[in-house]
Write an enzyme that holds these catalytic residues in place. Structure first.
Site, PDB file in Angstrom:
ATOM      1  N   ARG A 180      23.342  99.826  25.788  1.00  0.00           N
ATOM      2  CA  ARG A 180      22.540  99.026  24.847  1.00  0.00           C
ATOM      3  C   ARG A 180      23.285  97.772  24.384  1.00  0.00           C
ATOM      4  O   ARG A 180      22.678  96.859  23.816  1.00  0.00           O
ATOM      5  CB  ARG A 180      22.137  99.876  23.637  1.00  0.00           C
ATOM      6  CG  ARG A 180      23.249 100.093  22.633  1.00  0.00           C
ATOM      7  CD  ARG A 180      22.943 101.211  21.650  1.00  0.00           C
ATOM      8  NE  ARG A 180      21.919 100.890  20.682  1.00  0.00           N
ATOM      9  CZ  ARG A 180      22.152 100.406  19.466  1.00  0.00           C
ATOM     10  NH1 ARG A 180      23.387 100.133  19.075  1.00  0.00           N
ATOM     11  NH2 ARG A 180      21.163 100.195  18.637  1.00  0.00           N
ATOM     12  N   ASP A 188      35.692  94.336  20.888  1.00  0.00           N
ATOM     13  CA  ASP A 188      35.678  94.972  22.208  1.00  0.00           C
ATOM     14  C   ASP A 188      36.424  94.110  23.231  1.00  0.00           C
ATOM     15  O   ASP A 188      37.082  94.627  24.132  1.00  0.00           O
ATOM     16  CB  ASP A 188      34.237  95.135  22.698  1.00  0.00           C
ATOM     17  CG  ASP A 188      33.426  96.106  21.868  1.00  0.00           C
ATOM     18  OD1 ASP A 188      32.973  97.116  22.407  1.00  0.00           O
ATOM     19  OD2 ASP A 188      33.234  95.844  20.661  1.00  0.00           O
ATOM     20  N   GLN A 235      34.025  90.156  13.327  1.00  0.00           N
ATOM     21  CA  GLN A 235      34.566  91.482  13.602  1.00  0.00           C
ATOM     22  C   GLN A 235      36.084  91.367  13.540  1.00  0.00           C
ATOM     23  O   GLN A 235      36.612  90.262  13.397  1.00  0.00           O
ATOM     24  CB  GLN A 235      34.102  92.004  14.972  1.00  0.00           C
ATOM     25  CG  GLN A 235      32.946  92.970  14.910  1.00  0.00           C
ATOM     26  CD  GLN A 235      32.718  93.716  16.213  1.00  0.00           C
ATOM     27  OE1 GLN A 235      33.073  93.264  17.302  1.00  0.00           O
ATOM     28  NE2 GLN A 235      32.082  94.877  16.125  1.00  0.00           N
ATOM     29  N   GLU A 302      19.204  94.201  14.017  1.00  0.00           N
ATOM     30  CA  GLU A 302      19.327  95.146  15.131  1.00  0.00           C
ATOM     31  C   GLU A 302      19.140  96.594  14.688  1.00  0.00           C
ATOM     32  O   GLU A 302      18.965  97.487  15.531  1.00  0.00           O
ATOM     33  CB  GLU A 302      20.680  94.967  15.837  1.00  0.00           C
ATOM     34  CG  GLU A 302      21.889  95.558  15.117  1.00  0.00           C
ATOM     35  CD  GLU A 302      22.435  94.699  13.983  1.00  0.00           C
ATOM     36  OE1 GLU A 302      23.535  95.010  13.498  1.00  0.00           O
ATOM     37  OE2 GLU A 302      21.776  93.705  13.593  1.00  0.00           O
ATOM     38  N   ASP A 336      31.566 101.094  12.025  1.00  0.00           N
ATOM     39  CA  ASP A 336      30.225 101.294  11.477  1.00  0.00           C
ATOM     40  C   ASP A 336      29.636 102.578  12.057  1.00  0.00           C
ATOM     41  O   ASP A 336      29.200 102.575  13.185  1.00  0.00           O
ATOM     42  CB  ASP A 336      29.331 100.084  11.738  1.00  0.00           C
ATOM     43  CG  ASP A 336      29.444  99.524  13.159  1.00  0.00           C
ATOM     44  OD1 ASP A 336      30.407  99.830  13.883  1.00  0.00           O
ATOM     45  OD2 ASP A 336      28.540  98.760  13.541  1.00  0.00           O
ATOM     46  N   GLU A 534      31.931 105.439  25.433  1.00  0.00           N
ATOM     47  CA  GLU A 534      32.289 104.600  24.293  1.00  0.00           C
ATOM     48  C   GLU A 534      33.301 105.277  23.380  1.00  0.00           C
ATOM     49  O   GLU A 534      34.184 104.633  22.810  1.00  0.00           O
ATOM     50  CB  GLU A 534      31.001 104.299  23.524  1.00  0.00           C
ATOM     51  CG  GLU A 534      31.169 103.524  22.243  1.00  0.00           C
ATOM     52  CD  GLU A 534      29.904 103.549  21.396  1.00  0.00           C
ATOM     53  OE1 GLU A 534      29.697 102.575  20.655  1.00  0.00           O
ATOM     54  OE2 GLU A 534      29.138 104.527  21.467  1.00  0.00           O
ATOM     55  N   GLU A 549      24.285 106.147  14.315  1.00  0.00           N
ATOM     56  CA  GLU A 549      22.877 105.776  14.245  1.00  0.00           C
ATOM     57  C   GLU A 549      22.257 105.473  15.607  1.00  0.00           C
ATOM     58  O   GLU A 549      21.097 105.084  15.686  1.00  0.00           O
ATOM     59  CB  GLU A 549      22.702 104.566  13.315  1.00  0.00           C
ATOM     60  CG  GLU A 549      23.385 103.298  13.783  1.00  0.00           C
ATOM     61  CD  GLU A 549      23.229 102.136  12.799  1.00  0.00           C
ATOM     62  OE1 GLU A 549      23.083 102.382  11.594  1.00  0.00           O
ATOM     63  OE2 GLU A 549      23.249 100.990  13.266  1.00  0.00           O
TER      64      GLU A 549
END
Length: 580
Positions: A180, A188, A235, A302, A336, A534, A549
């Site tokens: 996604r 990242d 970030q 988002e 998050d 991930e 989430e």
């Protein structure tokens, strides 16, 4: 002729005019960024909400809808949407919604085109010479080949018709994290770069940095991700570390010269009033440190349907606005979400991200200041080099004074608790440390911000963070993805690299042991699922992580990069077993 004004007795109307102008500028500087008034985002968020009502919450991903590229002008899509037939209850029927999406939108991610990296070869010369075990070497080459699978370029139409896309145009090809996450993400990218350097893909790594520089030049900071709806936050700032690591491999001074002005701009963003906090220690010394604080007080586009549901228990508009700011600021942290940011770990609405001075953020800014000092010297700017060397020494002293807990032998986040929310200088109090154990408590190992590596190592070993196959994010199992039992590649790498280069033989041995466990769980999960993940559950070998989430994702940029970096650092002997 202009009227004469006495500077000692200014015209009261002029004073009122300039005062009102000042208030206007002040409000605009602290208000949500341009994403809040973007008509495309507003429409896509509405579409997201209507799609949830139509399709229901099962397997619903709100991000999908704000990533959809328009086939036509927005006004035509809005008009058609307003005419859609609805059920007596007001919902759009699923077939009707499907036909509307097909007619007016392309698929999410279709505005990114596949492109093969120019510097990819199936087996680079000199690739992982110390990985001798044939099974591990074969797998490492498969992980290396994933760079090709994750490589994209932003389609020309994004630059030609930006009003139809939330995706942002970027000058160079990109490596996306995967699934996604169809766009570039800031932190990242650091571990993607680290992996690309192992893969000898120096041009691709430089291209990633060029893309992030372009965001700084457009927005004044690197965005959380390369979408218009991410423009309200950044970030964890690791761009200077990317530049430093690429330079150490390539000795490309022109690359440093190109990046240098943008790094100065990024530093200014992070030490501006939005993020800066002044705190007075027990000796009366004042220190400037930084916190996460997004410029946003609405649901994140988002995740708007999720945020609205989470906020539904709050009763006032001001409470909801504060909660939305805390959510966005938690997203800016990269964590998050986590109990680390909550006053009540079982209640997401108690997020208080902006009331916390984080250990890791200030560690990254300390590293940025050291890097900029080095770069300034390389480009011949000695005064800037001295300025940033001084700033780094001051921040190191602040990290020691404000975060270090001498009884726990860890660096602890500091909570900003005050009766006066407008306080300009906070007075440090020991009770305001967060005494819960998080992996972030050990991130300063990465920059050698300790007096004794051995005492920090001993604290880590007794902390409970080191689990069966890696370092857990926290000791609290809250269901949030940045909590127990999840382990994340960036945290493994920062702590392992800090231990490995501390100069302590024992610390290096522990670092290697953690890295081996992490490599094994990545390998086991890859053999079971055919994918890199991930995050991982560090209590069981080969088990992907969960919580949070959205569904767990595969791909996966930073996991690939950390595995390759660990294999380069520690090798894998011919006779060492790879299975759990």
């Amino acid at each position: 002729m202009a009227p004469n004004h006495d500077p000692q007795n200014p015209n009261p109307l002029s004073f009122i005019f300039f005062f009102l102008l000042f208030l206007l500028l002040l409000s605009s500087s602290s208000s949500p960024s341009m994403a809040s008034s973007d008509p495309l985002i507003s429409f896509l968020v509405r579409l997201q909400s209507e799609a949830l009502a139509t399709l229901g919450p099962k397997n619903f991903d709100p991000k999908l809808y704000v990533d959809l590229p328009l086939k036509t002008d927005l006004s035509a899509a809005e008009s058609a949407f307003a005419r859609l037939p609805r059920s007596p209850e007001g919902a759009i029927l699923a077939p009707v919604l499907g036909m509307f999406l097909d007619e007016y939108f392309d698929e999410a991610g279709s505005d990114l085109a596949y492109v093969e990296p120019v510097d990819f070869v199936p087996e680079p010369e000199g690739f992982l010479p110390n990985v001798e075990n044939p099974r591990v070497r074969s797998w490492a080459l498969e992980v290396h080949s994933l760079w090709k699978d994750l490589s994209r370029r932003v389609a020309d139409e994004v630059r030609e018709r930006p009003e139809r896309h939330t995706l942002l145009p970027l000058p160079s090809p990109v490596i996306v994290p995967g699934s996604r996450f169809r766009e570039v993400y800031y932190w990242d990218s650091y571990w993607i770069v680290r992996g690309l350097l192992v893969s000898k893909m120096y041009d691709t790594a430089k291209g990633i940095v060029n893309n992030l520089i372009s965001l700084i030049e457009t927005y004044g900071h690197v965005l959380n991700g390369a979408r218009t709806y991410y423009s309200n936050r950044s970030q964890p700032p690791l761009l200077s570390s990317m530049v430093y690591d690429i330079y150490m491999r390539t000795q490309d001074l022109e690359f440093v010269k190109k990046a240098f002005p943008s790094l100065l701009k990024e530093h200014s963003f992070w030490v501006s009033d939005v993020h800066k906090v002044t705190i007075r220690d027990v000796q009366g010394h004042e220190h400037s440190l930084c916190r996460y604080q997004a410029m946003w007080n609405k649901p994140r586009p988002e995740s708007a349907t999720i945020d609205e549901q989470s906020a539904s228990k709050l009763s006032t508009a001001s409470q909801k606005e504060n909660f939305f700011r805390q959510l966005a600021s938690g997203a800016e942290s990269g964590w998050d979400f986590s109990s680390r940011w909550m006053s009540n770990s079982s209640d997401l609405t108690t997020l208080a991200t902006t009331s916390i001075i984080p250990v890791d953020l200030n560690t990254f800014i300390y590293k940025m200041e050291l890097d900029i000092s080095v770069f300034a010297k390389l480009v011949g700017d000695n005064s800037t080099s001295e300025k940033f060397l001084k700033a780094s020494k001051e921040r190191r002293a602040a990290i020691r004074s404000i975060f270090w807990n001498s009884s726990m032998k860890q660096w602890l986040d500091y909570w900003l608790i005050s009766k006066n929310n407008c306080e300009e200088v906070y007075n440090w109090q020991a009770d305001y440390h967060n005494h819960n154990v998080f992996a972030s408590n050990f991130i300063p190992l990465w920059v050698k911000a300790y007096d004794s590596a051995e005492e920090v190592l001993e604290s880590l070993q007794r902390s409970g963070l080191i689990q069966e196959v890696g370092i857990t994010t926290s000791l609290s199992n809250t269901g949030q993805q940045w909590d127990f039992p999840n382990g994340w590649a960036p945290l493994q790498h920062l702590i392992v690299e800090g231990l490995a280069y501390s100069g302590s033989k024992e610390a290096k041995s522990v670092a290697e042991d953690i890295a081996i466990r992490w490599i094994r769980t990545n390998y086991a999960a890859y053999r079971i699922t055919g994918a890199m993940h991930e995050k991982y559950d560090v209590t069981e070998c080969g088990k992907p992580g969960g919580g949070g989430e959205y569904k767990p994702q595969t791909g996966f940029g930073w996991s690939n990069g950390v595995v390759l970096a660990f294999l380069e650092a520690f090798g894998w002997p011919h006779d060492k077993e790879i299975d759990c």
